[in-house]
Design an enzyme around this catalytic site. Structure first.
Site, PDB file in Angstrom:
ATOM      1  N   CYS A  75       0.882  -1.308  -0.043  1.00 35.04           N
ATOM      2  CA  CYS A  75      -0.026  -0.062  -0.030  1.00 35.04           C
ATOM      3  C   CYS A  75       0.803   1.249  -0.142  1.00 35.04           C
ATOM      4  CB  CYS A  75      -0.901   0.054   1.347  1.00 35.04           C
ATOM      5  SG  CYS A  75      -1.759   1.569   1.401  1.00 35.04           S
ATOM      6  N   CYS A 181      -1.599   3.774  -6.528  1.00 35.65           N
ATOM      7  CA  CYS A 181      -1.981   2.982  -5.454  1.00 35.65           C
ATOM      8  C   CYS A 181      -2.471   1.513  -5.983  1.00 35.65           C
ATOM      9  CB  CYS A 181      -3.701   3.778  -5.366  1.00 35.65           C
ATOM     10  SG  CYS A 181      -4.914   3.112  -4.192  1.00 35.65           S
TER      11      CYS A 181
HETATM   12  N1  DGL Z   1      -4.176   0.797  -1.746  1.00 38.88           N
HETATM   13  C1  DGL Z   1      -3.831   1.683  -1.191  1.00 38.88           C
HETATM   14  C2  DGL Z   1      -2.597   2.484  -1.676  1.00 38.88           C
HETATM   15  O1  DGL Z   1      -1.716   1.821  -2.328  1.00 38.88           O
HETATM   16  C3  DGL Z   1      -4.757   2.788  -0.427  1.00 38.88           C
HETATM   17  C4  DGL Z   1      -6.248   2.766  -0.675  1.00 38.88           C
HETATM   18  C5  DGL Z   1      -6.810   3.351   0.496  1.00 38.88           C
HETATM   19  O2  DGL Z   1      -6.874   2.763   1.491  1.00 38.88           O
HETATM   20  O3  DGL Z   1      -7.109   4.565   0.380  1.00 38.88           O
HETATM   21  O4  DGL Z   1      -2.225   3.559  -1.482  1.00 38.88           O
END
Ligand code: DGL
Length: 254
Positions: A75, A181
């Site tokens: 993430c 993301c």
């Molecule tokens: N998947 C997460 C990232 O790569 C973020 C998604 C979230 O929880 O807002 O930043």
């Protein structure tokens, strides 16, 4: 258990990190992965940094109880908020993710680079530093609400959302789009079809998998024989697990 045999912990705020997990399984088919989606606390990207840190600490504590040999923060948002602290606190390797701006800057000619990510990821210190180094021509494009559409597997909704986003830019003058993301990586094929051919799309999953392999090899804890496995966990309802399995099998173009 001998170190090499221990599992690798991977987590995200929900299903997004499964896109990175796919790349890790491809690169390291003999490893045992435990993937944790912190669905009950999603999204991270619209929270305050301290709130994300609290979530990350909770998830990390849980994964450490599973005796993991390495931790992958799949993430971008959580990496920016907590990787530095985790690396100081933990004795196992911590691998993080960041928007793939560097490779985008390498292919950039004279046009713009659109960096799609969560609002929090785009305003962290870590991202500011990345912008200072590789940010020429880069534009921050916060995509509030897009991760939710991926969580809902609402692909039509995501297409409409992205069409509205891309309509705001003169795409003739864009050289690259960064999927900053891990949730957005599930939209890569759709985005490829939406954008003119000259635009290069970059994202960090393959690079993260390679980095994980390097770190494990360096620490002599790479599992090179036997069958690999994946265990899925969520802080949300049980029904999430089926969706997570579905997304693990959803083909993402490399
Ligand atoms: N998947 C997460 C990232 O790569 C973020 C998604 C979230 O929880 O807002 O930043």
């Amino acid at each position: 258990m001998n170190q090499t045999e221990r599992p690798i912990g991977v987590f995200d705020s929900g299903v997004g990190g499964i896109s990175a997990l796919q790349a890790m399984i491809r690169t390291l088919p003999q490893e045992r992965f435990i993937y944790y989606g912190d669905t009950a606390n999603a999204p991270y990207g619209t929270k305050k940094t301290e709130e994300v840190i609290a979530c990350v600490e909770r998830v990390t504590k849980h994964l450490l109880e599973k005796d993991i040999k390495a931790l992958v923060i799949a993430c971008n948002t959580a990496t920016g908020a907590a990787a530095y602290t985790l690396r100081r606190e933990l004795t196992i390797p911590v691998i993080g993710m960041e928007p793939a701006l560097k490779p985008a800057s390498e292919i950039r000619k004279t046009g713009d680079i659109l960096v799609l990510a969560t609002p929090l990821a785009l305003h962290q210190e870590k991202f500011n530093r990345l912008m200072e180094k590789y940010g020429e021509g880069a534009v921050r494009v916060p995509c509030t609400g897009l991760m939710e559409l991926v969580e809902q597997e609402n692909w039509d909704g995501a297409r409409k959302y992205l069409q509205e986003v891309f309509a705001l830019y003169n795409l003739k003058k864009v050289d690259a789009v960064v999927l900053g993301c891990t949730h957005y990586v599930f939209l890569k094929k759709m985005i490829r079809e939406m954008l003119p051919e000259h635009i290069v799309i970059t994202e960090g999953s393959a690079g993260t998998a390679r980095q994980l392999k390097r770190v494990l090899a360096r620490g002599k804890i790479l599992r090179e024989t036997g069958e690999g496995s994946v265990e899925l966990e969520t802080s949300g309802p049980e029904s999430e697990l089926e969706k997570m399995r579905r997304l693990l099998n959803r083909l993402i173009p490399e």
